[in-house]
Each structure stands twice: as C-alpha cells, then as structure tokens.
Design a protein around this motif. Structure first.
Motif, PDB file in Angstrom:
ATOM      1  N   MET A 446       0.814  -1.222   0.000  1.00  0.00           N
ATOM      2  CA  MET A 446       0.000   0.000   0.000  1.00  0.00           C
ATOM      3  C   MET A 446       0.846   1.270   0.000  1.00  0.00           C
ATOM      4  O   MET A 446       1.952   1.295   0.523  1.00  0.00           O
ATOM      5  CB  MET A 446      -0.904   0.026   1.233  1.00  0.00           C
ATOM      6  CG  MET A 446      -2.182  -0.762   1.080  1.00  0.00           C
ATOM      7  SD  MET A 446      -3.291  -0.475   2.464  1.00  0.00           S
ATOM      8  CE  MET A 446      -4.093   1.057   1.968  1.00  0.00           C
ATOM      9  N   PHE A 448       0.142   5.242   1.225  1.00  0.00           N
ATOM     10  CA  PHE A 448      -0.862   5.938   2.015  1.00  0.00           C
ATOM     11  C   PHE A 448      -0.957   7.420   1.657  1.00  0.00           C
ATOM     12  O   PHE A 448      -0.114   7.954   0.947  1.00  0.00           O
ATOM     13  CB  PHE A 448      -0.570   5.775   3.498  1.00  0.00           C
ATOM     14  CG  PHE A 448      -0.595   4.347   3.944  1.00  0.00           C
ATOM     15  CD1 PHE A 448      -1.762   3.774   4.404  1.00  0.00           C
ATOM     16  CD2 PHE A 448       0.545   3.563   3.873  1.00  0.00           C
ATOM     17  CE1 PHE A 448      -1.796   2.457   4.803  1.00  0.00           C
ATOM     18  CE2 PHE A 448       0.522   2.239   4.268  1.00  0.00           C
ATOM     19  CZ  PHE A 448      -0.652   1.685   4.734  1.00  0.00           C
ATOM     20  N   GLN A 449      -1.981   8.054   2.228  1.00  0.00           N
ATOM     21  CA  GLN A 449      -2.286   9.427   1.838  1.00  0.00           C
ATOM     22  C   GLN A 449      -1.358  10.461   2.471  1.00  0.00           C
ATOM     23  O   GLN A 449      -0.816  11.307   1.778  1.00  0.00           O
ATOM     24  CB  GLN A 449      -3.737   9.745   2.228  1.00  0.00           C
ATOM     25  CG  GLN A 449      -4.087  11.206   2.014  1.00  0.00           C
ATOM     26  CD  GLN A 449      -5.545  11.485   2.280  1.00  0.00           C
ATOM     27  OE1 GLN A 449      -6.275  10.641   2.781  1.00  0.00           O
ATOM     28  NE2 GLN A 449      -5.975  12.671   1.939  1.00  0.00           N
ATOM     29  N   ASN A 450      -1.218  10.375   3.788  1.00  0.00           N
ATOM     30  CA  ASN A 450      -0.573  11.456   4.515  1.00  0.00           C
ATOM     31  C   ASN A 450       0.947  11.298   4.491  1.00  0.00           C
ATOM     32  O   ASN A 450       1.489  10.426   5.135  1.00  0.00           O
ATOM     33  CB  ASN A 450      -1.095  11.447   5.948  1.00  0.00           C
ATOM     34  CG  ASN A 450      -0.602  12.626   6.745  1.00  0.00           C
ATOM     35  OD1 ASN A 450       0.322  13.329   6.308  1.00  0.00           O
ATOM     36  ND2 ASN A 450      -1.189  12.848   7.882  1.00  0.00           N
ATOM     37  N   GLU A 453       2.864  10.877   7.809  1.00  0.00           N
ATOM     38  CA  GLU A 453       2.652   9.726   8.688  1.00  0.00           C
ATOM     39  C   GLU A 453       3.098   8.429   8.044  1.00  0.00           C
ATOM     40  O   GLU A 453       3.069   7.384   8.669  1.00  0.00           O
ATOM     41  CB  GLU A 453       1.157   9.594   9.010  1.00  0.00           C
ATOM     42  CG  GLU A 453       0.737  10.350  10.216  1.00  0.00           C
ATOM     43  CD  GLU A 453      -0.611   9.892  10.706  1.00  0.00           C
ATOM     44  OE1 GLU A 453      -1.090   8.827  10.275  1.00  0.00           O
ATOM     45  OE2 GLU A 453      -1.196  10.612  11.511  1.00  0.00           O
ATOM     46  N   THR A 454       3.467   8.494   6.797  1.00  0.00           N
ATOM     47  CA  THR A 454       3.692   7.254   6.084  1.00  0.00           C
ATOM     48  C   THR A 454       5.055   6.646   6.375  1.00  0.00           C
ATOM     49  O   THR A 454       5.263   5.456   6.187  1.00  0.00           O
ATOM     50  CB  THR A 454       3.472   7.475   4.572  1.00  0.00           C
ATOM     51  OG1 THR A 454       3.393   6.217   3.944  1.00  0.00           O
ATOM     52  CG2 THR A 454       4.568   8.289   3.950  1.00  0.00           C
ATOM     53  N   LEU A 455       5.993   7.463   6.877  1.00  0.00           N
ATOM     54  CA  LEU A 455       7.327   6.945   7.173  1.00  0.00           C
ATOM     55  C   LEU A 455       7.585   7.002   8.670  1.00  0.00           C
ATOM     56  O   LEU A 455       7.164   7.942   9.348  1.00  0.00           O
ATOM     57  CB  LEU A 455       8.384   7.783   6.449  1.00  0.00           C
ATOM     58  CG  LEU A 455       8.259   7.827   4.933  1.00  0.00           C
ATOM     59  CD1 LEU A 455       9.325   8.730   4.356  1.00  0.00           C
ATOM     60  CD2 LEU A 455       8.376   6.443   4.340  1.00  0.00           C
TER      61      LEU A 455
ATOM     62  N   ARG B 187      -0.773   5.158  13.125  1.00  0.00           N
ATOM     63  CA  ARG B 187      -0.025   5.845  12.074  1.00  0.00           C
ATOM     64  C   ARG B 187       0.083   4.961  10.839  1.00  0.00           C
ATOM     65  O   ARG B 187       0.101   3.730  10.938  1.00  0.00           O
ATOM     66  CB  ARG B 187       1.389   6.186  12.572  1.00  0.00           C
ATOM     67  CG  ARG B 187       1.408   7.138  13.732  1.00  0.00           C
ATOM     68  CD  ARG B 187       0.958   8.512  13.327  1.00  0.00           C
ATOM     69  NE  ARG B 187       0.557   9.307  14.469  1.00  0.00           N
ATOM     70  CZ  ARG B 187       1.379  10.103  15.130  1.00  0.00           C
ATOM     71  NH1 ARG B 187       2.621  10.208  14.764  1.00  0.00           N
ATOM     72  NH2 ARG B 187       0.948  10.807  16.150  1.00  0.00           N
ATOM     73  N   ASP B 188       0.220   5.619   9.707  1.00  0.00           N
ATOM     74  CA  ASP B 188       0.289   4.870   8.449  1.00  0.00           C
ATOM     75  C   ASP B 188       1.522   3.979   8.375  1.00  0.00           C
ATOM     76  O   ASP B 188       1.500   2.946   7.730  1.00  0.00           O
ATOM     77  CB  ASP B 188       0.287   5.840   7.254  1.00  0.00           C
ATOM     78  CG  ASP B 188      -1.089   6.445   7.041  1.00  0.00           C
ATOM     79  OD1 ASP B 188      -2.056   5.886   7.587  1.00  0.00           O
ATOM     80  OD2 ASP B 188      -1.198   7.461   6.339  1.00  0.00           O
ATOM     81  N   TYR B 189       2.622   4.388   9.027  1.00  0.00           N
ATOM     82  CA  TYR B 189       3.809   3.541   8.904  1.00  0.00           C
ATOM     83  C   TYR B 189       3.639   2.226   9.649  1.00  0.00           C
ATOM     84  O   TYR B 189       4.263   1.231   9.292  1.00  0.00           O
ATOM     85  CB  TYR B 189       5.096   4.268   9.312  1.00  0.00           C
ATOM     86  CG  TYR B 189       5.121   4.939  10.658  1.00  0.00           C
ATOM     87  CD1 TYR B 189       5.375   4.216  11.806  1.00  0.00           C
ATOM     88  CD2 TYR B 189       4.918   6.301  10.766  1.00  0.00           C
ATOM     89  CE1 TYR B 189       5.413   4.844  13.037  1.00  0.00           C
ATOM     90  CE2 TYR B 189       4.951   6.934  11.994  1.00  0.00           C
ATOM     91  CZ  TYR B 189       5.198   6.200  13.135  1.00  0.00           C
ATOM     92  OH  TYR B 189       5.225   6.825  14.345  1.00  0.00           O
ATOM     93  N   THR B 195       1.182  -4.392   6.470  1.00  0.00           N
ATOM     94  CA  THR B 195       0.948  -4.920   5.120  1.00  0.00           C
ATOM     95  C   THR B 195       2.173  -5.643   4.585  1.00  0.00           C
ATOM     96  O   THR B 195       2.064  -6.351   3.597  1.00  0.00           O
ATOM     97  CB  THR B 195       0.577  -3.824   4.103  1.00  0.00           C
ATOM     98  OG1 THR B 195       1.563  -2.814   4.164  1.00  0.00           O
ATOM     99  CG2 THR B 195      -0.760  -3.236   4.352  1.00  0.00           C
TER     100      THR B 195
END
Lengths: 687, 294
Positions: A446, A448-450, A453-455, B187-189, B195
């Motif tokens: 995936m 992600f959007q933000n 926050e993705t890392l 959080r996305d991370y 995943t």
C-alpha cells in the motif's frame, strides 16, 4: 474611480527565526476594490498565507512588517493600536480558514458560537443575536438550519461546518473576506457547492473576497482577478480568463501544464512537472525567483536583481514579472510525446460480492445481555470487479463511501464480512495479513495518503526501503541491499544522498516518493494507493503521479488508485469504479465512464471537478445534501436521496438493476441506458 | 546503465550524537544547572574513595561541630554524628548507594512498564483488560503503604528496595507507554509494516517504541528524582538499607531526634537529596524544552 478597499504598497513581511530575519514576502503590491474577488495562487511556501496574515496583523510574535504600507479604507494599518486592530478584524475584515472543524469550538453549540459575533461587535441582545444566527444559516443554504443551530460541531459534516464558518465570518457584514484554502479539506461535490455559495454571497453582500489557494481550478471558477505568487513575489497578475488563457510567466505556464486536461489521459497528453522545488525563504535566488527552474532562463538577464512587474502590451490590467516574457512565449518546452497505452496482462485479482460491516460498539447493559439488535456500519456492500496486470484501476467516491475500507480488506488490515477477494487464484478476503502466506503478503502493498505519517520518523530512508527487501527475502547481503535501495531511489527520482537521512528532512513530495519506492521494493503484483497525491502541491502532484506511472509500467504492477480527485483519475487510470455508500454505481473504461451514458452520481462528480483550462466548459450540477450515514443506508437505490434524475417511487423501493453498455461498461440505475446516453456531456472542449 | 558509485556515509556514532545533545542542552540555562548538579554527584560517587577524608563507618569524636579539627590535621568539614562518624564522608559514600539503586530501579521499572504498556496498547482486547486492571489495583494503594507492606514482607535490603520500587512505579509507566502506543499504532507507517507482514514484536519494538522515546526520556529523568526521594523516605522510615552502610535517608532518620541541638547531622544529608533531585528535575525540564524546539 472609487477608493480601493485594501491597498498593499510594496509590502515586505519577515519572520525572525534562528537564522535571523527571513523575508517571506518581498514587495507585494495590489489593491482590492469593494465587491471584487481576487485570487492568490501559488505552491506551498510561496508566501500567500503570510500575505493574508499580514493583512490581518496576525503574523505572530516573530513576524514583522519590514517595509511598505498596508492601507485598509485609506487607513494605515501599522499605525493602529492593538485594540483598534482587534475591532477591525472581527467586523470589517473576516477570515475563513482551511480546516472548518478546527475553527469551531467543539464544546459549544453552533448558535452560541454564531451569536457571539453580533453580541460582541454590535452589542445585540442574546435573543436578537440568535435570530440573526438563524437567518444567516438559511442564507447559507444549510438544510435543516434548526437542527444545525442546536448541534455541536462534531455532529455536522465538513461541508456544513465550512458553511457555518463562512456564516460566522459574514455575520458582522465585513467589507473584506479572506479565504485561506476554503475548500481544500472538503469533498469535491461539497467543494462545488461552497464555490457556488461564495459567488452568490459576493454578489448579495457586495463583499470583497481574497481567495488563497493552490487550486487553479477553484480560482478560475470564483475570481475576477488573479495574482500568481512565487517565492514571495507576485509574478503575474491580471483578469482570470486572461491569465489562464494566455499565461505569460513561465511559472504560470508551468503550473497549468501540471494539471491534467480533464478530457485527456496520460498517454495522449502527459503532464509536464516543473523541475526542482520551490526555494525556502532565505534561500531565494537573486533576480527572478523562478530562474533556476525555468526553461527560458538566460544568464545575465534573469539573474539581475530588481525585476519589475511590467505591462504586457495586450491588456492594461495584465502584468508579468519576467525579463523575457516576450521571448519565452513561444519557446514552450517540448511536451512529452504521447505514449502507446500499456498492454494489460492477465487478471491479477478479482473481487466477488465483497461485504464489510463494522459493528457499532454499544456499551449499554441491554446490549451486553443481548437485548438490542446489533447495528452495523455498512462500509462495503456487494462489490464486484477485477483488475489485470499493468492496469490502473481507480476507485472514486466521496469520503465515507467505503473506498478506504475496501483497500484495507485487500491488504488484509481488515477482514471481510462476506464475499471473496481472489489474489492469484486464492481467496484471502477473510484472512488477516498476519495469517497470509509470505507470497500473499508480498503480493499486495500500500501507499498511504498522509506523507507525514507514512514513514517511521526514527528510521533512515534507506533502512525503511531496505527492510522490505530483507522481509520478502529479495536480498540478504547488506551491501547488495544498499545497492538495490539506491537503485530504487533512482527510480523514484530521489537523490542517493538522502539514503541515511531521517524523514523529517524531506518535503512532502519526497516522503511520498519514498513511500512509493517502499511499496514497489518487494515487486508486488498489486499496489493499493490510497489518495497518494491529495496532500501534495499541484506541481509535485504532476511529478509524483508521472513517476508512479513509470514505476508501475516497469514493474508490471496492477495499481489500484483510490481517489476523490476525478481530474487525476481521468488522467491516470485505465478503468474507473464509482462507489457510493459501499456499492458500485458504475464501472468501466475511463473514456466510457467520463462520457455519456453516465450514472447520475458520476455525472455530478464530474461536474464538481474544478477546471482551470481555458476552452473547457462544463455543465453545473449540484448535489443536494450530504452523503447519508452508512449505518442507515436508504432503501432501494442508495443514491435516491440526492439524485437529481430520480424517476419515481421505484428508486426508493427497489435496488437498481445492473445495466450493461458496451462490453465492459456497467451502470447500476433504474433509468434505461438508452435514456442516459442522450444526456449532454458534462465537459466540452472548445478548440 | 553502468553501476553508479554509491556513496556510503558512516552513521553518526553514539558519541557524536551525545555530543550533539549536550550542544543542544547548552542553550538552556535550566538544563545547564541540571546537568551540573547531576554531574557533580556522579563525579562524587565515582571518586568517593579519593574524595572522602574518612572511612564512612569509622567512629571518631561524637557530636563534633562542622569544621572541627581532628588529630593529624584532618578536619570534620561537616561535623560528626552521634556515633562520631564523619558526616561529609558518609554523604560522599551515600551518593554511591543512591546513584546506584535509583537509576537501577527506574531502569527496571521502565523495562517492565514499557513491555506491559506496548502489549496493552498494541494488542488491546483482553491483553489490555488484564494489564490495565492489574495496574489499576496496584495504583489504587497509597504508595507508601505499598512500600511498607512489600519491604515488611520480603525484608529490607538493596535488592528488595529495587523490587518494591519497580512494583510500585511500573504501572504508572505502563499507563504512559500505553497511551503513546494507542496514538502511534494508528499511524500509516504501522499499517505499512503490517501490510508487509511484520510480527507484532517488530512493530512494537521498531515502529512504535522509538517514536515514543521523547516523552519517555523526559519522564524517566523526573522519575529518577522521585525514586531518589523514595529511597530517602524508605531510609527515613527505617525500611532502607540496613545500617551501618551510609544511606542519606537513613542518616536523617538516625539523627532527627537531635536535629534541634545538632542540626548539621540532619541538614547536610537533606541538602544532598534535594540538590540531586533538583538536578534531575531541571534536566528533565531542559530535555523537554529541547524536544519542543525540534
């Protein structure tokens, strides 16, 4: 000539930071006449919000007016004492901020917050003020104003909150309204409604408006005049139609080239990103701020200080700050050539009747003893579709339509309530990611959007990308991993020097590139990208979007693009699935979906796309109301409560049939396809 | 494509990063005072053998006032206590006790609290229920009562003091870690880590804990201060280290009856405790300031 309402004369605004005084805005001059609507566009960091805050005298404890003068109704603003300034802000100048939910006090009822304004500024009594609040809400076209008045902000949708905030700003009858990204946080359909509302208000109240936005489409649809800002200076100004139709400054031209044409896709007319990135205040080059990124840069001309805003000979009101505007006019960089569309491969995944219900937590004793019927949020209800290798499939819909839930089920972050998701032949719908086999896990990744926050902020970029390689057993040797990571960084066009940096040193676009590199590192069969571009600036969107397509082609990956931005979808996707309330309303090839026959919902979504391009006209369609609550979906067709083409009771009682138009185009509607085909296209191009 | 040369920059060493931190702290006067106070006591503890003029447990002249000269030209700078032991030497040697047991107890409390908090916050469901209820039970006792019960049951010794402190402080730390985890797990991370099939252990340890470190480091500094007070209080209540080894709290306890007549016996150990606790508190303030500025 009337006196201008607001006059900025060579205004310089600076912030005092650790590096000393840094100029954020250097020499902006403009004036606003009463009732005029002016747009201020530019990328993040160009100083447009600073201008707005400067006008309000809100720069904070470390911001200063370091030059020039600001006159409001002929009065010098810097000469005002804080008390006068405060009185001015609430009554004569009002501001609407980006995030409406953050502006409203969450613990106060709406009417109280609204009534405060006339009570403070005009000394109205409570009952009179309440009356005023009710009236203004009606003028904002809020459905059910009685309920809204008694509600708390969290009980309202984003669009309703923004209407309340605008109402609050208008309550004191300001002569100037400043709107800072007023629609960025909203859904596209809501955006269109707010834009319509703003136009109406401008006419009715004769309020002058200053729109600040990075969205050229929004400015094109709302303003009379526009100023394009770059690196703290206005680089081009003029009438909106003039500027967008005949952009003279290379930056304006570049911005327009970054936005995909709403009637063409990536293979026919690829966008051209502006190279480089916007300079930080304090690192701005001498001479033309845009010089280092400009195609027409010429030494000795463009790097001389003190470039003036000069008139172009076509129109008195249009001015441009470019030494070579007459020469660069025709020296357009070569647009990337059209590419042959990529050939799609075999099927990579198939979704059959996917259903996802979330139980609503009910902590009452009655429910504990099983006396109440459990209620559910129906996030996904019967989704069918499939995708092939090398194909980009977009899922579109307003927020709350269940598109993100669907993504989570695919990735195994949630498990489905019923139905099948077949990846490489095996059903994984009910298998959480922790229980999937290594190959199944590796096959779905995936984005992600933000970007913030993705890392993981504590790990270096290299380690985060490298982890995917070790995790999926692509590579075990340390040096080889580093080599592969570096290659991936090349592929997403990131400098290799960043490999040991932590994410906080990166810009939003760079972070998103790392996230994309990370997703593709394990060579998955399917990449799910949840709004990967929404949080980025226009020019960055173009660059990251193009890179995403390149890397997808190279890896033969299926890309599932989840987005509410139909402009981007039209450009990037081969196939589109339109979702509403967890159900598929329409699906098919992008060209089929973006042309009649449309599902009435798709038609409204397309009409809501703000278009900046000259020569593209669109039909206006406004959707009433908001997305219904997914715990109590309407019976029959889920869209019937807002449908402008509702044909009668059948829409409210029976679920719509799935109609086929051509080989792969499906529409779920009671209106026969033949009739839908007769609908006039929403977008048309004059050429 | 020919292989481009890959520049490999060495990571900054731990020493360099510590140096960077001290540079950052230098800008905050509060932190400078804190670091100096803590540094002073650490220095005293390390070089106790060289700094202390007398044996801490040797008896000389009882009730000597500060500054009294002794045979052989040595001086009782802070006087002697009722058994004739040099107060200064006992404070110097006592700093070893306190600077050994307080950080050790805090560290162990953190190990337990972090593990429990991460599991409760990340796993949720019944893990959270059980761990949170246990911590609620522990936290519902007045701390002092808890200490008295534990020490009275298992006896007063260095190890037992550490056990008691870990038992009483871990639930509070767990609460903090759990709260931070509840926020960070969304959080996305973390979703990205899931995943790609990372184990819960990896996610808790690599994706969540390092990002919670800011508030935890500040809290740890404050907590060391509290633990020093606690050890002092236990000593004062006679639940501390068994005599005759020097212990600041114990010194106050033994001499408090005579404090009106011979205040020097009580006041100096009190000052030692306060200055060390103050040092840790100021250091925590400085660290917080630094983390806010980033």
């Amino acid at each position: 000539m009337t006196n201008p309402l607001l006059e900025l004369n060579d205004v310089h605004l600076s912030y005092l930071g650790r590096a000393g005084l840094v100029e954020a805005v250097s020499g902006v001059s403009f004036s606003i006449e009463p009732g005029e609507r002016i747009g201020l566009v530019g990328e993040t960091g160009c100083g447009k919000t600073t201008v707005a805050l400067g006008i309000l005298g809100y720069l904070g404890s470390n911001g200063y007016l370091t030059g020039g003068e600001l006159r409001f109704k002929g009065q010098d603003m810097s000469a005002l004492c804080p008390e006068d300034l405060r009185r001015l802000r609430g009554s004569d100048i009002a501001m609407v901020y980006q995030d409406p939910t953050a502006v409203l006090n969450p613990s106060m009822r709406i009417w109280k917050q609204l009534a405060e304004v006339p009570m403070t500024h005009e000394g109205l009594s409570l009952s009179a003020a309440k009356q005023r609040a009710a009236t203004i809400l009606e003028e904002m076209h809020i459905l059910d104003p009685e309920r809204v008045l008694e509600a708390y902000p969290h009980q309202l949708s984003g669009g309703q909150c923004q209407r309340v905030v605008i109402a609050m700003a208008l309550l004191s009858n300001p002569s100037l309204l400043i709107l800072d990204e007023p629609t960025t946080a909203l859904d596209s359909t809501t955006q269109a409604n707010i834009v319509q509302l703003m136009t109406e208000i401008g006419l009715r109240y004769n309020t002058a408006m200053l729109f600040i936005s990075h969205d050229l489409g929004l400015i094109a649809n709302t303003c009379d005049r526009v100023m394009v800002m770059y690196a703290g200076e206005v680089v081009e100004e003029g009438q909106v139609t003039d500027v967008f139709a005949n952009a003279r400054h290379p930056y304006t031209q570049g911005l327009l080239r970054c936005i995909p044409l709403p009637t063409a896709d990536k293979d026919v007319r690829p966008v051209l990103p502006i190279p480089g990135r916007i300079p930080q205040p304090g690192e701005r080059p001498i001479g033309c701020g845009f010089g280092p990124r400009c195609f027409g840069f010429s030494e000795g001309v463009c790097d001389q200080p003190g470039l003036p805003l000069s008139n172009t000979n076509e129109n008195a009101s249009k001015r441009v700050r470019c030494a070579r505007w007459a020469d660069v006019e025709d020296s357009n960089p070569d647009l990337p050539a059209a590419q042959p569309p990529s050939e799609v491969g075999e099927e990579s995944f198939r979704v059959e009747g996917l259903k996802k219900y979330y139980p609503i937590a009910d902590g009452s004793l009655r429910s504990f003893f099983g006396r109440t019927k459990p209620r559910h949020i129906r996030a996904n209800e019967a989704i069918y579709f499939s995708a092939r290798r090398r194909e980009t499939v977009a899922i579109v819909g307003e927020s709350g339509c269940g598109k993100s839930t669907f993504a989570k089920v695919l990735a195994g972050l949630e498990t489905a309530t019923a139905g099948e998701v077949r990846i490489a032949g095996t059903d994984v719908a009910q298998v959480p990611v922790e229980k999937r086999t290594a190959e199944q896990v590796a096959s779905v990744q995936m984005v992600f959007q933000n970007p913030d926050e993705t890392l993981n902020p504590s790990l270096s970029i290299g380690r985060q990308i490298g982890r995917v390689l070790t995790k999926f057993g692509k590579e075990t040797d340390k040096d080889r991993i580093r080599q592969r990571v570096a290659e991936l960084m090349d592929r997403v066009k990131l400098s290799r020097d960043l490999i040991d940096e932590r994410p906080h040193r990166l810009s939003g676009g760079q972070k998103q590139r790392v996230a994309i590199a990370r997703a593709f590192a394990g060579e998955p069969a399917l990449v799910v990208a949840d709004e990967p571009l929404s949080a980025l600036d226009v020019s960055v969107q173009a660059a990251v979007g193009r890179m995403l397509m390149d890397i997808q082609r190279r890896h033969d990956t299926t890309l599932l693009l989840i987005s509410h931005d139909l402009g981007q979808v039209r450009y990037l996707a081969e196939r589109v699935v339109v979702m509403y309330l967890g159900q598929v309303m329409e699906s098919g090839c992008t060209e089929d979906v973006f042309a009649p026959p449309y599902h009435p919902y798709t038609e409204a979504l397309i009409a809501a796309v703000p278009v900046a391009h000259h020569g593209v006209t669109k039909r206006h369609i406004f959707l009433e109301g908001t997305h219904p609550n997914p715990s109590e979906p309407p019976v029959g067709c889920p869209f019937h409560s807002r449908c402008p083409r509702k044909i009668g009771d059948v829409c409210e009682t029976e679920p719509p049939p799935l109609q086929r138009d051509g080989k792969t185009h499906f529409i779920s509607c009671h209106i026969p396809v033949e009739e839908l085909s007769k609908v006039e296209p929403v977008l048309s191009v004059k050429s | 494509m020919n292989e481009p040369s890959l520049k490999i920059l060495p990571r900054r060493s731990l020493l360099a990063r510590m140096f960077g931190l001290s540079i950052g702290l230098r800008h905050s006067p509060v932190a400078v005072i804190g670091v100096s106070l803590v540094g002073f006591w650490v220095f005293v503890a390390v070089f106790a053998l060289l700094l202390a003029p007398f044996e801490p447990n040797a008896t000389h002249l009882p009730f000597a006032k500060p500054g009294t000269e002794f045979a052989g030209g040595s001086v009782f700078w802070l006087g002697t206590d009722h058994l004739g032991r040099d107060v200064l030497s006992r404070i110097i040697w006592g700093s070893r006790t306190v600077l050994f047991y307080a950080p050790l107890a805090t560290f162990l409390a953190y190990v337990v609290g972090i593990m429990a908090g991460l599991v409760a916050g990340y796993k949720q469901r019944w893990w959270d229920e059980i761990l949170s209820r246990i911590s609620d039970i522990v936290l519902s006792f007045p701390v002092l009562v808890l200490y008295i019960i534990i020490i009275a049951t298992i006896g007063a010794s260095g190890v037992n003091i550490v056990i008691a402190i870990v038992f009483a402080s871990a639930p509070g730390i767990m609460r903090i870690v759990r709260g931070l985890t509840l926020d960070l797990r969304n959080r996305d991370y973390v979703a990205a880590a899931r995943t790609r099939g990372e184990s819960s252990l990896y996610i808790m340890w690599v994706e969540i804990l390092p990002n919670a470190r800011g508030p935890l480091i500040v809290d740890a500094c404050l907590r060391v201060g509290y633990v020093i007070i606690t050890i002092g209080v236990l000593g004062f209540l006679g639940l501390g280290l068994p005599p005759p080894d020097p212990d600041w709290g114990g010194m106050i306890n033994e001499t408090r009856a005579m404090a009106m007549v011979f205040p020097h016996m009580t006041i100096f150990p009190c000052l030692a405790i306060s200055s060390l606790v103050l040092g840790f508190n100021l250091l925590a303030d400085g660290l917080r300031e630094l983390s806010m500025r980033r």
